[in-house]
Design a protein around this motif. Sequence first.
Motif, mmCIF file in Angstrom:
data_model
loop_
_atom_site.group_PDB
_atom_site.id
_atom_site.type_symbol
_atom_site.label_atom_id
_atom_site.label_comp_id
_atom_site.label_asym_id
_atom_site.label_seq_id
_atom_site.Cartn_x
_atom_site.Cartn_y
_atom_site.Cartn_z
ATOM 1 N N LEU A 14 15.608 -52.900 95.350
ATOM 2 C CA LEU A 14 16.635 -52.694 96.370
ATOM 3 C C LEU A 14 16.952 -51.212 96.457
ATOM 4 N N ASP A 15 16.991 -50.675 97.656
ATOM 5 C CA ASP A 15 17.220 -49.257 97.880
ATOM 6 C C ASP A 15 18.715 -48.962 97.819
ATOM 7 N N GLY A 16 19.220 -48.682 96.629
ATOM 8 C CA GLY A 16 20.635 -48.374 96.468
ATOM 9 C C GLY A 16 21.106 -48.666 95.059
ATOM 10 N N ASP A 17 22.396 -48.421 94.842
ATOM 11 C CA ASP A 17 23.026 -48.594 93.536
ATOM 12 C C ASP A 17 23.639 -49.980 93.412
ATOM 13 N N LEU A 18 23.583 -50.542 92.224
ATOM 14 C CA LEU A 18 24.189 -51.833 91.950
ATOM 15 C C LEU A 18 25.698 -51.733 92.131
ATOM 16 N N ASP A 19 26.280 -52.698 92.836
ATOM 17 C CA ASP A 19 27.728 -52.781 93.011
ATOM 18 C C ASP A 19 28.257 -53.737 91.958
ATOM 19 N N ARG A 55 21.800 -46.222 100.299
ATOM 20 C CA ARG A 55 21.957 -44.767 100.293
ATOM 21 C C ARG A 55 22.898 -44.260 101.375
ATOM 22 N N ALA A 56 23.124 -45.080 102.408
ATOM 23 C CA ALA A 56 24.054 -44.708 103.474
ATOM 24 C C ALA A 56 25.484 -45.137 103.150
ATOM 25 N N GLY A 57 25.677 -45.778 101.975
ATOM 26 C CA GLY A 57 27.000 -46.220 101.564
ATOM 27 C C GLY A 57 27.388 -47.599 102.070
ATOM 28 N N VAL A 58 26.436 -48.342 102.625
ATOM 29 C CA VAL A 58 26.705 -49.683 103.149
ATOM 30 C C VAL A 58 26.444 -50.720 102.059
ATOM 31 N N ARG A 59 27.418 -51.630 101.886
ATOM 32 C CA ARG A 59 27.293 -52.671 100.861
ATOM 33 C C ARG A 59 26.476 -53.831 101.424
ATOM 34 N N THR A 70 17.784 -64.135 85.229
ATOM 35 C CA THR A 70 17.611 -62.917 86.017
ATOM 36 C C THR A 70 18.135 -61.703 85.278
ATOM 37 N N LEU A 71 17.372 -60.618 85.327
ATOM 38 C CA LEU A 71 17.789 -59.328 84.785
ATOM 39 C C LEU A 71 17.948 -58.369 85.953
ATOM 40 N N ILE A 72 19.080 -57.668 85.996
ATOM 41 C CA ILE A 72 19.342 -56.675 87.039
ATOM 42 C C ILE A 72 19.637 -55.347 86.357
ATOM 43 N N TRP A 73 18.980 -54.272 86.834
ATOM 44 C CA TRP A 73 19.210 -52.941 86.287
ATOM 45 C C TRP A 73 18.906 -51.907 87.350
ATOM 46 N N GLY A 74 19.328 -50.687 87.093
ATOM 47 C CA GLY A 74 19.068 -49.610 88.032
ATOM 48 C C GLY A 74 18.297 -48.485 87.381
ATOM 49 N N SER A 75 17.603 -47.749 88.228
ATOM 50 C CA SER A 75 16.898 -46.549 87.798
ATOM 51 C C SER A 75 16.991 -45.556 88.951
ATOM 52 N N GLY A 76 17.722 -44.471 88.725
ATOM 53 C CA GLY A 76 17.960 -43.541 89.819
ATOM 54 C C GLY A 76 18.791 -44.229 90.880
ATOM 55 N N ARG A 77 18.366 -44.158 92.123
ATOM 56 C CA ARG A 77 19.078 -44.793 93.239
ATOM 57 C C ARG A 77 18.426 -46.099 93.652
ATOM 58 N N VAL A 78 17.742 -46.750 92.720
ATOM 59 C CA VAL A 78 17.067 -48.010 93.006
ATOM 60 C C VAL A 78 17.608 -49.083 92.063
ATOM 61 N N THR A 79 17.865 -50.268 92.600
ATOM 62 C CA THR A 79 18.284 -51.417 91.802
ATOM 63 C C THR A 79 17.134 -52.415 91.767
#
Length: 100
Positions: A14-19, A55-59, A70-79
């Motif tokens: 996913l292109d963005g940060d985990l909320d 990346r545009a700030g949209v949830r 399920t495992l969820i994690w982030g790396s940089g700006r990718v979830t």
Amino acid sequence: TLLYRNGTIRLDELDGDLDLGFVKTQPDRDLQWTNVKGADALWFPRAHAVAYVDRAGVRHEETARLAGPTLIWGSGRVTYRLEGVVTLSEAVDIAASLAP
């Protein structure tokens, strides 16, 4: 999305940060905090939704998918969301092999 083992394992990027706020809204909060190469990660024993901020700030909220664990994690700006791996240990090993 990548599918493995005849579709029983799914990896979403996913292109963005985990909320992390979505964790509070999950009906089943039976989750475990862990990490992947030093990054915070969440392990869910059953299928669930996930929310992220692009990346545009949209949830965005992605619905629960085909697999349970399920495992969820982030790396940089990718979830990343890895579904269908039965044990936390195996999921973290797979995730660590993907993370830069």
